[in-house]
Design an enzyme around this catalytic site. Structure first.
Site, PDB file in Angstrom:
ATOM      1  N   ARG A  96      22.630   2.120  10.665  1.00 49.18           N
ATOM      2  CA  ARG A  96      22.355   3.222  11.750  1.00 49.18           C
ATOM      3  C   ARG A  96      22.118   4.472  11.000  1.00 49.18           C
ATOM      4  O   ARG A  96      21.524   5.478  11.658  1.00 49.18           O
ATOM      5  CB  ARG A  96      23.760   3.243  12.555  1.00 49.18           C
ATOM      6  CG  ARG A  96      23.937   2.009  13.254  1.00 49.18           C
ATOM      7  CD  ARG A  96      23.149   1.508  14.325  1.00 49.18           C
ATOM      8  NE  ARG A  96      23.500   2.233  15.659  1.00 49.18           N
ATOM      9  CZ  ARG A  96      22.783   2.026  16.944  1.00 49.18           C
ATOM     10  NH1 ARG A  96      21.822   1.485  16.785  1.00 49.18           N
ATOM     11  NH2 ARG A  96      23.279   2.690  17.752  1.00 49.18           N
ATOM     12  N   SER A 148       9.857  -7.141  20.586  1.00 49.74           N
ATOM     13  CA  SER A 148      10.398  -5.808  19.989  1.00 49.74           C
ATOM     14  C   SER A 148      11.394  -5.107  20.850  1.00 49.74           C
ATOM     15  O   SER A 148      11.361  -5.050  21.951  1.00 49.74           O
ATOM     16  CB  SER A 148       8.901  -5.052  19.667  1.00 49.74           C
ATOM     17  OG  SER A 148       9.410  -3.610  19.629  1.00 49.74           O
ATOM     18  N   ASP A 182      17.969   2.712  20.543  1.00 50.11           N
ATOM     19  CA  ASP A 182      18.876   3.595  21.195  1.00 50.11           C
ATOM     20  C   ASP A 182      19.005   4.851  20.740  1.00 50.11           C
ATOM     21  O   ASP A 182      18.837   6.021  21.339  1.00 50.11           O
ATOM     22  CB  ASP A 182      20.474   3.128  21.374  1.00 50.11           C
ATOM     23  CG  ASP A 182      20.795   2.573  20.273  1.00 50.11           C
ATOM     24  OD1 ASP A 182      20.266   2.417  19.197  1.00 50.11           O
ATOM     25  OD2 ASP A 182      21.902   1.818  20.380  1.00 50.11           O
TER      26      ASP A 182
END
Ligand code: NAG
Length: 330
Positions: free
Chosen positions: A298, A143, A258
């Site tokens: 995203r 992961s 991120d």
């Protein structure tokens, strides 16, 4: 005749004044030229050695023996052993590096030959004043959340989070580190991204802004963790506080860890990250950003995370940190 003497005297006096005047300005000219030459020499020399000193001034700031004087690398890797070898051999020679943690999420543990190779490289390339520690952090589950797992015995406050395919000059790493030392609660990185209000979709919807939009506007609100400094406390925060739904989403979609980290830090601090100027060399372009539909995915992450956090925590800014030694035009 009597009357002419004072006049000629006066004119002689005048001439002398003029002569002194020109001599004086010639001296001043020499002085200015001399200064200019010295300045050019000094500036030319300044960056060559990094620590040349003129009158005992050096541009270097050494704080390596204070509690926050060192940093640890946390490197995410995935089945790219040649890249891993290259980047480890590079970073291990960087000053102020304390340890390297390799985040390992493959089904098989690292092979003995890989371990032997990397340990050898670390021993060989470590600077004399620092023996860098190399640790494999083995994970059972595959992961992307693994890269932000809490590391219990981390000796430094500073974490330098990096992907295995990015080579970055030690001087740039060190500069980002000094920026982080000035703002240890803040994320400091080289790859800025932005969230834009989506005018078409209306209320509370956002669009992910890639490199072009940041370049065009000079605005950003995230720095990507593929190359960034942050405090180790955020690893614990991510591990303990990140909503499970977000973690599951990240594992399932193999993306956006991120962005989640940027949300977490912004939510905790209410301040923007810091974008640092630097050159990056990416070795492979096989990362997820080269897959089609990247920015739509995203954007989906940003909106999903806003829902989970129940607000948009990201704070935009226009500030960019640059190395004073490389920019002498104020
Ligand atoms: C975001 O910040 C709020 C207020 O400080 C806090 O209550 C909440 O737990 C934070 N959320 C996460 C996911 O850390």
């Amino acid at each position: 005749m009597r009357g002419s003497l004072p006049i000629s005297r006066r004119s002689v006096f005048k001439w002398r004044q003029v002569a002194i005047g020109t001599l004086g300005s010639a001296k001043i000219m020499f002085l200015i030229l001399g200064c200019l030459a010295l300045t050019i020499l000094a500036v030319a020399n300044r960056n060559r050695t990094g620590s040349s000193s003129l009158m005992g001034w050096t541009g270097d700031v050494d704080r390596s023996y204070s509690p926050r004087g060192r940093y640890s690398i946390v490197m995410n890797t995935w089945k790219r052993y040649d890249l891993l070898k290259k980047s480890i051999s590079h970073y291990v020679s960087c000053p102020k590096l304390d340890s390297i943690h390799i985040v390992w999420s493959e089904p098989d543990p690292p092979s003995d030959s890989l371990k032997r190779y990397l340990n050898h490289v670390v021993r060989l390339n470590s600077r004399k004043d620092q023996q860098v520690e190399l640790v494999f952090d083995i994970n059972k589950e595959d992961s992307l959340n693994n890269r932000f797992k809490e590391i219990k015995d981390l000796r430094t406050d500073a974490v330098f989070s990096i992907d295995d395919d990015i080579i970055f000059p030690c001087s740039s790493v060190e500069f980002a580190f000094t920026v982080w030392q000035s703002a240890p609660d803040t994320m400091v990185g080289y790859v800025p991204r932005m969230h834009w209000v989506d005018r078409k979709k209306g209320n509370g919807k956002y669009k992910y802004g890639g490199w072009w939009s940041v370049w065009w506007t000079g605005s950003y609100s995230m720095v990507l963790s593929k190359i960034a400094f942050f405090h180790k406390k955020y690893l614990k925060l991510y591990t303990d506080e990140m909503p499970a739904s977000i973690k599951e989403y990240i594992t399932k979609n193999r993306n956006c860890e991120d962005i989640a980290m940027s949300f977490l830090v912004a939510n905790a601090t209410s301040t923007p990250p810091i974008w640092v100027k630097g050159k990056i060399f990416e070795m492979g372009s096989t990362g997820i950003s080269s897959i089609g539909g990247h920015s739509e995915r995203r954007t989906e992450c940003v909106n999903k995370f806003v829902g989970e956090f129940k607000r948009m925590p990201l704070v935009p800014t226009n500030m960019k940190a640059i190395d004073g030694r490389d920019s002498w035009f104020w």
